[in-house]
Design a protein around this motif. Structure first.
Motif, PDB file in Angstrom:
ATOM      1  N   THR A  76      -2.712  -6.575  -8.911  1.00  0.00           N
ATOM      2  CA  THR A  76      -2.542  -5.217  -8.378  1.00  0.00           C
ATOM      3  C   THR A  76      -3.881  -4.529  -8.193  1.00  0.00           C
ATOM      4  OG1 THR A  76      -0.376  -5.040  -9.462  1.00  0.00           O
ATOM      5  CG2 THR A  76      -1.395  -2.998  -8.729  1.00  0.00           C
ATOM      6  N   LEU A  77      -4.734  -4.644  -9.194  1.00  0.00           N
ATOM      7  CA  LEU A  77      -6.053  -4.016  -9.112  1.00  0.00           C
ATOM      8  C   LEU A  77      -6.940  -4.720  -8.087  1.00  0.00           C
ATOM      9  CD1 LEU A  77      -6.749  -3.358 -12.906  1.00  0.00           C
ATOM     10  CD2 LEU A  77      -5.937  -1.742 -11.178  1.00  0.00           C
ATOM     11  N   LYS A  78      -6.863  -6.046  -8.048  1.00  0.00           N
ATOM     12  CA  LYS A  78      -7.678  -6.824  -7.105  1.00  0.00           C
ATOM     13  C   LYS A  78      -7.383  -6.436  -5.660  1.00  0.00           C
ATOM     14  CE  LYS A  78      -8.421 -11.599  -5.544  1.00  0.00           C
ATOM     15  NZ  LYS A  78      -8.022 -13.019  -5.743  1.00  0.00           N
ATOM     16  N   HIS A  79      -6.089  -6.215  -5.349  1.00  0.00           N
ATOM     17  CA  HIS A  79      -5.690  -5.886  -3.979  1.00  0.00           C
ATOM     18  C   HIS A  79      -5.585  -4.380  -3.741  1.00  0.00           C
ATOM     19  CE1 HIS A  79      -4.479 -10.136  -4.193  1.00  0.00           C
ATOM     20  NE2 HIS A  79      -4.560 -10.139  -2.884  1.00  0.00           N
ATOM     21  N   ASN A  80      -5.903  -3.600  -4.766  1.00  0.00           N
ATOM     22  CA  ASN A  80      -5.835  -2.140  -4.648  1.00  0.00           C
ATOM     23  C   ASN A  80      -4.457  -1.688  -4.156  1.00  0.00           C
ATOM     24  OD1 ASN A  80      -6.943   0.444  -4.892  1.00  0.00           O
ATOM     25  ND2 ASN A  80      -7.584   0.484  -2.747  1.00  0.00           N
ATOM     26  N   ALA A  81      -3.410  -2.297  -4.719  1.00  0.00           N
ATOM     27  CA  ALA A  81      -2.039  -1.980  -4.302  1.00  0.00           C
ATOM     28  C   ALA A  81      -1.578  -0.663  -4.900  1.00  0.00           C
ATOM     29  CB  ALA A  81      -1.094  -3.104  -4.732  1.00  0.00           C
ATOM     30  N   SER A  82      -0.817   0.099  -4.121  1.00  0.00           N
ATOM     31  CA  SER A  82      -0.281   1.374  -4.598  1.00  0.00           C
ATOM     32  C   SER A  82       1.038   1.188  -5.339  1.00  0.00           C
ATOM     33  CB  SER A  82      -0.049   2.319  -3.415  1.00  0.00           C
ATOM     34  OG  SER A  82      -1.246   2.589  -2.752  1.00  0.00           O
ATOM     35  N   ASN A 142       0.846  -1.198   0.000  1.00  0.00           N
ATOM     36  CA  ASN A 142       0.000   0.000   0.000  1.00  0.00           C
ATOM     37  C   ASN A 142       0.880   1.247   0.000  1.00  0.00           C
ATOM     38  OD1 ASN A 142       0.855   0.471   2.655  1.00  0.00           O
ATOM     39  ND2 ASN A 142      -1.004  -0.390   3.573  1.00  0.00           N
ATOM     40  N   ASN A 143       0.269   2.422   0.123  1.00  0.00           N
ATOM     41  CA  ASN A 143       1.056   3.663   0.015  1.00  0.00           C
ATOM     42  C   ASN A 143       1.909   3.950   1.246  1.00  0.00           C
ATOM     43  OD1 ASN A 143      -0.928   4.391   1.806  1.00  0.00           O
ATOM     44  ND2 ASN A 143      -1.849   5.969   0.492  1.00  0.00           N
TER      45      ASN A 143
END
Length: 252
Positions: A163-169, A133-134
């Motif tokens: 990446t999109l599935k886990h909403n990773a930054s 994450n950020n």
């Protein structure tokens, strides 16, 4: 009966020594000898431990040995071979549990330590995707591929989907060289630059791609060696990343 008593006394002393002092001062054969107590209850395991080391060269060599090769050693049956193969697997499980999700991987050293533990005892080539994450907290570590790691086999679609599935930054890629050094091939360098550009166009931040060996790790993106080896088309990319890293270091 007397011989059994001698063995029992030796086993008790070795167990007590481990419980009181730990394993740091044990010789490699003592480590194996103690471990084999639990799969060979009524036999002297000292000589078997020495035989294992003679056959496989080191403690690591024993634990990394193939199951079928282990059972060829006199005194090693299936239960003992299974116990020996459990050790690196348990070490990986322990390391993975230690680095639970939300652990912070905000320096190259922290990422390197995490990856070295992640690849303990692995004999196959494996590619991992670390999702952050950020705040540089680890969201998940996904195994992308296992087998012969050819950089061209790293699927951009899988990376994008995870990446999109886990909403990773941001993300980190890693693959290992189980029998080699932590040094990238030309293909690793070129494909990393191409992948970085592709992901950047989708606002996915690839912060590094590591090559990991048994005892070392190598960052491809932020490396002067990658700049030297890169093709003319990708040389500017590596030059920019190094300059950006330099500015960040100066700001710190």
């Amino acid at each position: 009966m007397k011989e059994n008593n001698v063995h029992e006394g030796h086993r008790s002393r070795l167990k007590e020594r481990f419980l009181e002092q730990g394993i740091d001062n044990f010789e490699p054969h003592n480590v194996l000898e103690l471990l084999l107590f639990y799969s060979i209850p009524r036999k002297d395991t000292n000589e078997i431990a020495h035989d294992l080391l003679r056959n496989f060269g080191s403690l690591q060599g024993v634990f990394d040995a193939d199951f079928n090769d282990l059972i060829k050693v006199d005194g090693i049956k299936e239960s003992s071979a299974t116990l020996l193969k459990l050790i690196p697997a348990i070490a990986r499980a322990y390391a993975t549990d230690k680095y639970s999700t939300n652990c912070i991987l905000d320096t190259a050293e922290k990422v390197g330590e995490y990856l070295l533990d992640k690849y303990v005892g692995e004999k196959n080539e494996i590619t991992y995707l670390l999702l952050l994450n950020n705040r540089f907290e680890l969201i998940d570590a996904v195994k992308l591929h296992e087998g012969n790691v050819n950089s061209s086999l790293i699927s951009p679609r899988k990376i994008i989907d995870y990446t999109l599935k886990h909403n990773a930054s941001m993300i980190i890629l890693a693959h290992n060289h189980p029998n080699g050094n932590a040094y990238p091939s030309m293909e690793d360098i070129e494909s990393t630059a191409d992948l970085f550009s592709m992901l950047s166009a989708l606002d996915i931040r690839l912060i590094e791609h590591y090559v990991v060996s048994k005892n070392d790790y190598y960052p491809i993106i932020h490396s002067t060696e990658s700049l030297k080896m890169a093709s003319k088309d990708n040389r500017d990319f590596f030059r920019r990343t190094l300059e950006e890293q330099k500015k960040l270091n100066q700001a710190d």
